[in-house]
Design an enzyme around this catalytic site. Sequence first.
Site, PDB file in Angstrom:
ATOM      1  N   SER A 185      -8.624 -20.865 -42.087  1.00  0.00           N
ATOM      2  CA  SER A 185      -7.739 -21.966 -41.662  1.00  0.00           C
ATOM      3  C   SER A 185      -8.238 -23.430 -42.479  1.00  0.00           C
ATOM      4  O   SER A 185      -9.126 -23.463 -43.403  1.00  0.00           O
ATOM      5  CB  SER A 185      -8.374 -22.685 -40.361  1.00  0.00           C
TER       6      SER A 185
HETATM    7  N1  SAH Z   1     -12.571 -19.258 -37.248  1.00  0.00           N
HETATM    8  C1  SAH Z   1     -11.872 -18.642 -38.917  1.00  0.00           C
HETATM    9  C2  SAH Z   1     -10.593 -18.344 -38.608  1.00  0.00           C
HETATM   10  C3  SAH Z   1      -9.978 -17.017 -39.235  1.00  0.00           C
HETATM   11  S1  SAH Z   1      -8.314 -15.946 -39.032  1.00  0.00           S
HETATM   12  C4  SAH Z   1     -12.182 -19.106 -40.247  1.00  0.00           C
HETATM   13  O1  SAH Z   1     -13.097 -20.234 -40.087  1.00  0.00           O
HETATM   14  O2  SAH Z   1     -12.018 -18.326 -41.571  1.00  0.00           O
HETATM   15  C5  SAH Z   1      -9.210 -15.824 -37.340  1.00  0.00           C
HETATM   16  C6  SAH Z   1      -9.373 -14.442 -37.398  1.00  0.00           C
HETATM   17  O3  SAH Z   1      -9.895 -13.515 -35.489  1.00  0.00           O
HETATM   18  C7  SAH Z   1      -9.405 -13.102 -37.784  1.00  0.00           C
HETATM   19  O4  SAH Z   1     -10.492 -13.006 -39.088  1.00  0.00           O
HETATM   20  C8  SAH Z   1      -8.828 -12.008 -36.704  1.00  0.00           C
HETATM   21  O5  SAH Z   1      -8.950 -11.228 -37.221  1.00  0.00           O
HETATM   22  C9  SAH Z   1      -9.730 -12.518 -35.799  1.00  0.00           C
HETATM   23  N2  SAH Z   1      -9.348 -12.113 -34.038  1.00  0.00           N
HETATM   24  C10 SAH Z   1      -8.176 -11.637 -34.339  1.00  0.00           C
HETATM   25  N3  SAH Z   1      -7.649 -10.527 -33.010  1.00  0.00           N
HETATM   26  C11 SAH Z   1      -9.307 -10.849 -32.594  1.00  0.00           C
HETATM   27  C12 SAH Z   1     -10.395 -10.255 -31.753  1.00  0.00           C
HETATM   28  N4  SAH Z   1      -9.099 -10.255 -30.135  1.00  0.00           N
HETATM   29  N5  SAH Z   1     -11.616 -10.764 -31.183  1.00  0.00           N
HETATM   30  C13 SAH Z   1     -12.262 -10.980 -32.518  1.00  0.00           C
HETATM   31  N6  SAH Z   1     -11.253 -11.577 -33.891  1.00  0.00           N
HETATM   32  C14 SAH Z   1     -10.242 -11.413 -33.918  1.00  0.00           C
END
Ligand code: SAH
Length: 218
Positions: free
Chosen positions: A65
Site C-alpha cells: 500500500s
Molecule cells: N498490508 C499489505 C497490503 C498487501 S495487498 C502491505 O502492507 O503490504 C493485500 C494482500 O491481501 C495481498 O497480499 C493478498 O494476497 C492478500 N489477501 C487477499 N485476500 C485475502 C484473504 N482472504 N485472506 C488473507 N489475505 C488475503
Amino acid sequence: MSVNPKYFLEQRIILVDSLRRKGIKDERVLTAIEKVPREIFVPADQKDRAYIDNALPIECGQSISQPYTVAYMTELLDTFDGCKVLEIGTGSGYQCAILSVLGCEVFSIERIEFLHNKVKKIFANLNIKARLFLGDGSKGLPEFAPFDRIIVTAAAPDIPSSLINQLKIGGKLVIPVGSRNEQIMTLVIRSSTNKYEIIRKDSFRFVPLIGEEGWSNE
Ligand code: SAH
C-alpha cells in the site's frame, strides 16, 4: 543494491513531512513510519522508489500500500499500547510492521504462501514480533478472537459479518468496501453485542480480498 542507510533515513523524514502535509495528524503513527525501513519490504528492483508516496507492485501480482494509505488506515484504527490487532492481507508485511512498532500484539493472515514465507524471513531479520498465519482471512481468525482492532488491507465487497463478531465490545474494524475498482474506507465500531456504528470515509483502490467472505478467485 548497497545504499547508505542514512540515505533511507533522510528519505523517511521527507516522507513523514509529506504525510503530515497531506493531513496525517497522529504523531505516534508518523513516528512509526519514520522507524520502519520500507525499502526492506519492497522487491529488490523497487528499492529506489521505496519512499515515493505510491503503492508499488510486490510479488504474486499483489501490492504494498501507499504510505499515505497505511498512515490513514493506522490513524483511523486508533491503536493503543498492547492492543490486540488482526490484520487481513499481510502482503509485504509493511503495515504489520508499523502496527508492531506501535506496540500492538499483531496477528496477520495472508492467503499466498510465497508472501507469507517471505514476511516470516524479513520479520526474523528485523526482530519484529507478530504472529503470521497462512489462509483465508475473510472469515477472520476465530480461534484467537476477540480482537481490539481488525484491519483489512484488501478490497471487500461487503463488511464480513464474521469480522464484526470477532471484535471486542468497543472494538474497531477498518476495511475498504466497494467494487473491485473503487472502495470507501469504512470504520465499524462495535458498540454492544448486537450494535455497531458504520462511518464511511474517503475512497481508495485496493487489490481484492479473495475468499469465502470476499470476492471469488475468477
Ligand atoms: N498490508 C499489505 C497490503 C498487501 S495487498 C502491505 O502492507 O503490504 C493485500 C494482500 O491481501 C495481498 O497480499 C493478498 O494476497 C492478500 N489477501 C487477499 N485476500 C485475502 C484473504 N482472504 N485472506 C488473507 N489475505 C488475503
